[in-house]
Structures are given as structure tokens and as C-alpha cells.
Design a protein around this motif. Structure first.
Motif: not given
Lengths: 325, 331, 307
Positions: A248-249, A271-275, A286-291, B186-189
């Protein structure tokens, strides 16, 4: 295989906790191939590159486990002395910022010559001739006349060419390029990318290209490793990653870039949120909060990197389950 | 269509000075060298170019953060360069700015609430409770939680900081927002989030944007009309589709061909125009056409006569002696 | 500490608001640093002693002439002994701390008022104002510090107030130069441009946006120069152009002790120790504050590294 990396783990121990910068990365690369490591800030892509040559500042950093087989030998077991014979000689690196990678108080000629003389026992005169040849090869006009120039007399693109000339001075088997064009303008980026492609063909070397830019990678890479929060999430050949991404990422990353060949005014996928912060990585995947597809299991269990098709690996519970059922 | 902003013959030369006590001018940086364009109400005008082309200087001139050497900047039909301090202060409510670097554009010693509320305080439009309410409103408008008002900028990620910057720009209900590379750090996402936010806000609030960027992909996505700058001059100005599909200036064409496309098959087929050399110094710009030193189709006339920006087709303006669709032959 | 690779992203949003007001930042830094904490304790003791001098030791013991008590070594009665006039050295140290605290704080405050104003003007306005102010400052840098102080004292005449003025007059140039540089570096930040674009006036931009962000190096320097000012006062008094007797001053006490170095070394030890410990206290605090300014260390602890 020229280079084989197995389960590399590099952590940093700092005041505020443990930064799991690289957490179980494996890949391999052969002569003539280009492998791209793609990720956003904090994905661990640069630390991966530095770990290959044990260039991690220790402390706070530490390579916890993993093997880096270069022509069959694990270079992580090498002594510092033997590592120096490989660094810059068999495996060379170029970095993002051409303004700070060159020493401002030495001439361009001296710096390239130094790179040659470090690894090769040749008389100065021959090193000098070789320097001129290298600079000509990377496209610096009137190279001989510019040997006594200082870095500030060169533009950003020219400096990056000098860096490439230095990296190539010992005809390395592997060239690691960490965001080599990020600091440059597009027309200069095009020049540098073309140069890198040509040189790779000429030397039949392997290239590890580290970048955040999906465009740069598309034209150059044979295989791609996508990293997120220190972990590999997808690893496959270039066409699979671009046309049939499974994680999904990767999927949403592809949809969220603006592109020249797509007409305008459609809402971008985002994609919501930030890395995440590497010091406080979410539980489970680790991607689940944005997935968009996350379910219970994604909160709890770390997905394993599984080969879903020959040569195509992903680390996602949803994909893995779908393929099982 | 209503014209909101009009730039005429705008010129900015920065003097280069030497000497400690008595400074002598030894040269001039030709940062912006006589540009013309206008922006209609409700549209997004993109200004693209590589570093040093003068696009950011143009933004700062319009905001009157620096004074031009000559030229006019007309906002709603009036030349704001003639405004005195008070009148200019009033006008600033209507022209706001979003910066590139979300780390440098927020004062680290102020809370987010104070940062977003500052325009309201400076212009005395809302006080006390009223201001707090408006700050909350603005935070929600840009997709942040209203409790964030009491936090400090360093507690936020790049994308969130950029949202705070957008909220500050919106505080006074401006007509025109100048976006100076708002997503390139900013980051791509995260980029796509901010791009979508800007598009939504434009629709909801009827904003007009001057969008400055070096990323041609972002401009392609967001802008109605686009101006391409090279060494302080606009070399081509056209509607989005026309510019991207049929650039008439060799610089625009090579710029577009240089942008990598995230599509391996297209990318491998693509014929790329590789320009030789670097952008010349703006201190001593080339004679005639400024692009002639790097132009693959330059002829003798190009180094002598400067081409004027002329309307080649409807709404497509190009400054090239040999302007035609895709002028550089690609085999 | 080694530098972390740049790509780290240590930002956390879901945490309690953690202030970055200057006051808080300074307190946190000082608390964390053990040496700085020690320095703070020394300074606190010094200030308390200066304030409560009348409670700690009677003034009459510090001045006057007591023939029967001359040059007594430390004892239960006189814990630091007595001097050539029979005065209690402990009492003199206690009362002398008032001079040191007054000179240290007031002289630096005086220097700060002029220096910050001049530095801000030079840095923010630039141009002619900058040239004029900085060239004037250069004149002050031209001669050695202590020589300059002596020169000013000979013009003004001795006395506590004049010592404060003399040191302040010399300090301003250093503070102005430092603050100017810091202002120059701060004013190019986008948030300053943003404030201008909003329509904020110069006063607001300087007070709200530049000062709080540019002041940190000056704070470090000031902590250091309080120590320097105390030494300078002692030196001036030692040379006889500073604070005038009978007011007890550590510098004078040292000066007095010269003739009795072998017969009554305690006359030299205690004021010397007092000066040493006090100055050390300020230096340690300044050093601790400097850590706060180191951007690399900053990234490691209190602040966010750039993603």
C-alpha cells in the motif's frame, strides 16, 4: 553476485532512545546492474548505504547484525585497514551536496589526484595525467586548465562531476550514489544522470542509487528496494514496482506524485499523516497509521518480507493474506 | 476576466559592492530584467525556472519586501509601488505569502496560536477571545487540530508546519497568495497533501495564487497559466496545456524534456535534450537572447538581437527568433 | 557527540507542549548540565551573601582600626583571620561581595543597554548606521581592555559608580559586535520576511522576531562578562583607581595583602579564593549556556533534527 546484503540492522543510541535506522534490510546486486533504494526522509536509505562500508559514526551508531558479502567475503568482519582498501577503491560513494563534499582549500586537481594516489602506487606525473583524463571523461571543458582551480570556481553541477570523477578514479566495482542530483537543477540533473548511465555501461560496474525521486529512478534502475521507517516494504524489478506495486505504501506513493504526463486538476491521491519518527516507530506494521487497508493484525504484528512472485517481495499482511487465500 | 495583478517592465538589479568604509559598486546582478505578466482573479499563475532565474526575487518585489529598480506592480488597477507606508500596510492584508522552508518560516519562539494570530493582532482585526476563535477556525481549515495552538513549531513535522504557514497566510482573508516553492522542501507523500489543500482552499475561498516553483510536475498539476523564466526574463508564457504539450521556446522544451517521468517505459523511450554547460552568471548576462549560449538551435542573430516576447498563438507568448512548436528537432 | 546522519526524523507531535520560550530553555539547559548547576549555586550563594551581609557579619568589623586584633591568623573568633588594621577578613569578604555583585551586574547591564541597542541598529538597519557604529566599536577594540579601563578611570576619577561606567563603556562594543552578527543571521529567516509581509512594523519585528532568536549568544557572553567585570573591578581597585576605601573590595584586599604576603598569607588567600570561585561560577554557567547554542547538541536533545 557481486554484493549481497543480508538482514542488515543499524541502530543509533541517543539520549532520547534507540533510533532503529536500518532494521533488517537485504538485497543483492550484480555487475552492470542498478539498484535503487527509494524512501522518504527518515526511511533509513542513507544509513543503509553508509553501513555497507561501515561508515557509521560509532557511537552513537552500531551495526547490530547483518552480513555484507562483497565477492564472497563479509566486509563487515574486515579490519579498518582492509576496509580502507575497499572504500573509494572497489566501492566508491558520491553524496548529495557537491558544495560540502569538496574541501574548499585544495584545488580540484589536488583533490582528484589525492583520490588516485590513496589507492594506487603511481608517480605523481601519471596521476596528474589520469586526473585530466577523468575530468575530461565526466565532461569538464578545458580540464587541464582547470586543475588549479578551487571548488568555489565551479558550479554545483561541475562540482558533482568532479565528485563523480573522484569516485571513478579507481574504477570501482560498485558506485553508491546518495541523492546525487537532489541539489541540482533539472537541466543539470539530466546531464548528470546521462553521465552516470554512460559511465556504468563503459565500466560495467554496479550502481546503488539512493533517492526519494521516483522519476529519477524510473529511467535508471533495474531493481528497486522501497524502504519505510527503516524497513524494506517492497523489493522487485523496476517494471513490477511501477506497474504492479503491491504494498500500500508503494501504491499510494506512485499515486501521490505530480507528473508531467498527466493532465491537471484532478485531486491527487495522498497519504495521510507524515513519515514516523524513527525513535517512536508505530507498533506492528510501521505504515499502519497511514494505511487505508490496515486491519487489526497490522497494529499487532510486524509483517514479514515475503516473496509473492518470483523476484517480487512485499511486507504487508493484507497482500500476504490475499495471496494465501 | 478581472485582472487582479499586473506586472509591467519590472526590473531589479542588485548592486555588488566592494570596500569596507566607502563602498564602490563594482557590478550588478541582473536578477529580474524587465518582465511583464498579469494574473486574473481566481486563477493560479505559475512561475517556473531554475535556481537563479529571478522567480523568488519577483515574489519579493510584488510583496514589496524589496524595492524594484524600476517598473510597476499594479494590484486591483493601482500601482502599489507608489503607496506610502500606511496604504501599503492596508494592502498587505490582501497579498499574503507562503514560504518554501517550513522550518525557517515559523518563529521558533512563538506558539502556533501566536504565529497564526499575529496578522490579526498587527492589523487589529480581532482581539482576545475573538482572535483565539479565529485561530481555531484557521487551524481547522488547514486540517490541524485546534488544540495545536499552544504548541511550538518544532513539535510539528514539515507538512504540518507548512499547514501552519498556510493558516497564517489565510488569517486576513487575502485575495492573492504568493506561494514560493511551498512543497519543494516536503516529502513526496506529504507534498500531495499540501497541493490538495491549496486547491481546496482556492475553490472554497476564491483565492488567486501566484505559484512559484522549480518542479514542473507540481506546476502542471496546479496552474492555469505558466510563465517560464530564464536569467531574469520570461521566455515563454502560455496556458498550462499549450505550454506542456507544445512548448515554442527551446528552453521550455529542454526543461520539460529534462524532467524525469515516473514511468520506466516512457522514460526509456524518451528522447532527452541535454543542454550543454551551466546557466551563465546574471552579473554578465549574455548579449542578445540570454539562452543563446546553451541553445541547440541558436544562430548568428541570437547573440546580437534580443527576441521580444510576442504572441505566437492565442495566449501563447514566446521570446525566440525561431519560435515554433517543439523547436529543437529530436530524432 | 558525533553527528547523526541528516535524514533522521525525530519529531514527535503527540507530546506535552514543551516550551521553547527562552526562559524555559535556559532553565532546562542549566539544570541538565552539572557544572552549570554548580556555577548557578555559586552565584546564588554570592547574591544571598551580598543581600544578607548585615545579618552575616556586622559592618563595623569590616571597617575601622582595631590595634589589638592586627594580623591574627584564622581562629574561632575570626574564621579568616584579620588584616593589618585588625579588621575581620570574613566580614570584609562578605561586605566586599556587595561591591562585586553591584559592579558585575550593573556594569554588564549598562553595557547591555547600549550594546544591544547599537547592535540591533547596526544589524537591522545596515548601511551608514552600521558602518558608523561598528567603526566606533573598532576604536574600543583598539586598546587592551584593562588599559582602557584605567584610562577611563583616570578621566572619571575613582569610585564605585565610575568603575561601573568604565566597564560598561568598554563592554558595549563587544556586546554590540556580537549582537549585530546574531541579528544579521536572524533577520534573513523567512519568519522575519513573513512578519514584514503581514505588515508588522520594525519595532514589532525587532522585539518579537529578532530579539528572542538573536539574544542567546549575548546571554552566554553576558554571563561570562559578569565574571570579567568582577576581575576588572578587582584589578582596578588593586591598582588603586577603583573603589575607594574604606568600602571593602576584594581587589583592595588583595592589594593590601601584598606587604604581608609571608607574615599573613591568609590576607591574600581568602579574597583571591573569593574572586576565583565567583568568576568560575559565572564561567561555568556561561559554558553551560553555550551548550544550548550548539546546534548539533540542540538537535540531539531538546530540538528536532531536520527531516
Amino acid at each position: 553476485m557481486l554484493l549481497e546484503v543480508n538482514n542488515l540492522r543499524t541502530y543509533f543510541y541517543i539520549e532520547r532512545g534507540v533510533v532503529k535506522a536500518v532494521d533488517g534490510v537485504s538485497f543483492s546486486i550484480d555487475r552492470g546492474e542498478t539498484l535503487a533504494i527509494v524512501g522518504e526522509s527518515g526511511s533509513g536509505k542513507s544509513v543503509t548505504a553508509l553501513s555497507l562500508l561501515k561508515l557509521i559514526p560509532t557511537p552513537p551508531g552500531k551495526i547490530l547484525e547483518g552480513e555484507v558479502f562483497f565477492e564472497g567475503e563479509n566486509i563487515l568482519d574486515f579490519s579498518e585497514k582492509n576496509l580502507r582498501k575497499i572504500r573509494g577503491n572497489r566501492i566508491a560513494m558520491i553524496f548529495q551536496d557537491p558544495t560540502t563534499s569538496l574541501n574548499p582549500v585544495f584545488t580540484i586537481g589536488d583533490q582528484v589526484m589525492e583520490a588516485i594516489l590513496t589507492h594506487q602506487r603511481v608517480p605523481k606525473k601519471i596521476a596528474r595525467e589520469k586526473t585530466v583524463k577523468l575530468l575530461e571523461m565526466v565532461g569538464i571543458p578545458q580540464a587541464r586548465g582547470r586543475l588549479s582551480d578551487y571548488p568555489h570556481q565551479f558550479s554545483g553541477g561541475m562540482r558533482q562531476r568532479v565528485m563523480i570523477a573522484m569516485a571513478l578514479s579507481c574504477e570501482p566495482d560498485i558506485l553508491i550514489a546518495d541523492e546525487p542530483t537532489t541539489a541540482l537543477d533539472v537541466t543539470i540533473q539530466a546531464q548528470i544522470l546521462e553521465l552516470m548511465g554512460n559511465l556504468q555501461k563503459e565500466f560495467n560496474s554496479a550502481t546503488i542509487l539512493i533517492t526519494h525521486d521516483l522519476g529519477v529512478v524510473a529511467g535508471l534502475a533495474d531493481r528497486i528496494l522501497v524502504m519505510y521507517a527503516g524497513k524494506p516494504v517492497e523489493y522487485a524489478d523496476v517494471n513490477s514496482i511501477y506497474y504492479l506495486p503491491r504494498h500500500p505504501y508503494t501504491l499510494s506513493l506512485m499515486d501521490s506524485v505530480t507528473r508531467l504526463d498527466k493532465s491537471r486538476k484532478k485531486r491527487l491521491q495522498s497519504i495521510k499523516g507524515s513519515p514516523p519518527s524513527l525513535i517512536n516507530i508505530p507498533s506492528g506494521c510501521s505504515f499502519h497509521p497511514r494505511c487505508k487497508f490496515a486491519t487489526d493484525i497490522c497494529h499487532k504484528e510486524v509483517p514479514e518480507l515475503i516473496e509473492i512472485k518470483p523476484g517480487h517481495f512485499t511486507a504487508c499482511h493484507q497482500v500476504n493474506n490475499a495471496d494465501k487465500g | 476576466m478581472d485582472m487582479l495583478l499586473r506586472i509591467e517592465n519590472l526590473i531589479k538589479y542588485f548592486p555588488i559592492k566592494r570596500g569596507v568604509m566607502f563602498q564602490k559598486e563594482v557590478g550588478r546582478v541582473h536578477a529580474v530584467d524587465g518582465i511583464n505578466f498579469h494574473i486574473n482573479k481566481g486563477e493560479t499563475f505559475g512561475l517556473v525556472g531554475e535556481s537563479g532565474c529571478g522567480k523568488t526575487t519577483t515574489a519579493r518585489l510584488i510583496l514589496r519586501l524589496i524595492e524594484p529598480t524600476s517598473g510597476t506592480v499594479s494590484f486591483k488597477g493601482e500601482n502599489i509601488l507608489t503607496y506610502d507606508k500606511n496604504k501599503m500596510r492596508e494592502t498587505r492584508r490582501e497579498i499574503q505569502v507562503i514560504f518554501q522552508d517550513p522550518f525557517a518560516s515559523l518563529n521558533p519562539r512563538m506558539t502556533v496560536g501566536d504565529i497564526i494570530g499575529e496578522p490579526l493582532l498587527v492589523h487589529e482585526v480581532a482581539n482576545g477571545f475573538e482572535r483565539k476563535k479565529r485561530v481555531k477556525e484557521l487551524l481547522e481549515m488547514v486540517g490541524l487540530e485546534s488544540e495545536y495552538a499552544r504548541h511550538y513549531p518544532h513539535q510539528f513535522s514539515g507538512g504540518q508546519r507548512q499547514r501552519i504557514g498556510v493558516a497564517r497566510a489565510l488569517a486576513l482573508n487575502p485575495k492573492l497568495i504568493i506561494c514560493d516553492e511551498p512543497v519543494s522542501a516536503l516529502d513526496v507523500s506529504v507534498q500531495s497533501q499540501i497541493i490538495n489543500l491549496l486547491a481546496e482552499l482556492q475553490e472554497k475561498l476564491g483565492l488567486t495564487y501566484l505559484f512559484i516553483a522549480h518542479d514542473l510536475g507540481v506546476v502542471r498539476h496546479l496552474c492555469d497559466r505558466v510563465g517560464v523564466m530564464y536569467l531574469g526574463k520570461i521566455v515563454e508564457l502560455a496556458n498550462n496545456n499549450e505550454l506542456y504539450n507544445a512548448p515554442h521556446h527551446p528552453y521550455t522544451q529542454s526543461l520539460l524534456s529534462a524532467v524525469p517521468i515516473p514511468d520506466p517505459k516512457k522514460e526509456k523511450k524518451k528522447k532527452r535534450i541535454i543542454l550543454k554547460g551551466d546557466v551563465p552568471s546574471p552579473v554578465n548576462p549574455p548579449s542578445g537572447c540570454r539562452f543563446h549560449t546553451r541553445c541547440p538551435i541558436a544562430q548568428e542573430i541570437c547573440s546580437r538581437v534580443e527576441p521580444k516576447l510576442r504572441e505566437i498563438m492565442e495566449n501563447q507568448w514566446t521570446a525566440c527568433h525561431f519560435a515554433k512548436p517543439n523547436p529543437i528537432p529530436v530524432d | 557527540m558525533a553527528k547523526l546522519p541528516e535524514e533522521f526524523n525525530l519529531e514527535e507531535i503527540d507530546q506535552e507542549p514543551r516550551g521553547t520560550t527562552l526562559k524555559r530553555e535556559i532553565l532546562v539547559t542549566l539544570r541538565k548540565n552539572k557544572m552549570a548547576s554548580f556555577g548557578l549555586i555559586v552565584i546564588a550563594i554570592l547574591v544571598l551573601v551580598a543581600i544578607f551581609a548585615p545579618v552575616i557579619a556586622p559592618y563595623k568589623n569590616a571597617v575601622g582600626f582595631y590595634p589589638e586584633e592586627i594580623l591574627k591568623p584564622p581562629s574561632v573568633e575570626h574564621m579568616m583571620g584579620t588584616d593589618d588594621l585588625g579588621r575581620d577578613i570574613f566580614a570584609r569578604i562578605v561586605w566586599g561581595s556587595r561591591v562585586s555583585v553591584e559592579v558585575g551586574i550593573l556594569a554588564v547591564a549598562f553595557g547591555l543597554i547600549i550594546g544591544l541597542f547599537m547592535g540591533a541598529l547596526a544589524g537591522y538597519k545596515g548601511g551608514m548606521a552600521d558602518t558608523l557604529i561598528m567603526r566606533t566599536a573598532d576604536v574600543f577594540f583598539a586598546f587592551p581592555y584593562i588599559l582602557g579601563a584605567i584610562a577611563v578611570m583616570t578621566i572619571l576619577g575613582p569610585g564605585l559608580e565610575n568603575v561601573i561606567i568604565a566597564i560598561g563603556v568598554l563592554e558595549w562594543a563587544y556586546i554590540a559586535r556580537l549582537f549585530r552578527g546574531s541579528v544579521l543571521a536572524t533577520k534573513v529567516n523567512d519568519y522575519v520576511e513573513a512578519a514584514r509581509a503581514i505588515g508588522a512594523d520594525d519595532k514589532r519585528i525587532i522585539m518579537k522576531h529578532i530579539l528572542p532568536n538573536a539574544i542567546t549568544p549575548v546571554i552566554v557572553y553576558s554571563a561570562m562578562s559578569v565574571g570579567t567585570a568582577i576581575i576588572t573591578e578587582a584589578a582596578l581597585s588593586f591598582l588603586g583607581v577603583g573603589v575607594q576605601p574604606p568600602r571593602p573590595s576584594w581587589g583592595w584586599m588583595l592589594s593590601d595583602s601584598r606587604a604581608f604576603m609571608s607574615r599573613a598569607p591568609w590576607m591574600m588567600y581568602f579574597p583571591g579564593l573569593a574572586i576565583l570561585v565567583t568568576v568560575l561560577g559565572f564561567v561555568l554557567v556561561a559554558d553551560g549556556l553555550r551548550d544550548m547554542l550548539d546546534p548539533r547538541l540542540k538537535g540531539m536533545s531538546e530540538h528536532v533534527t531536520r527531516g
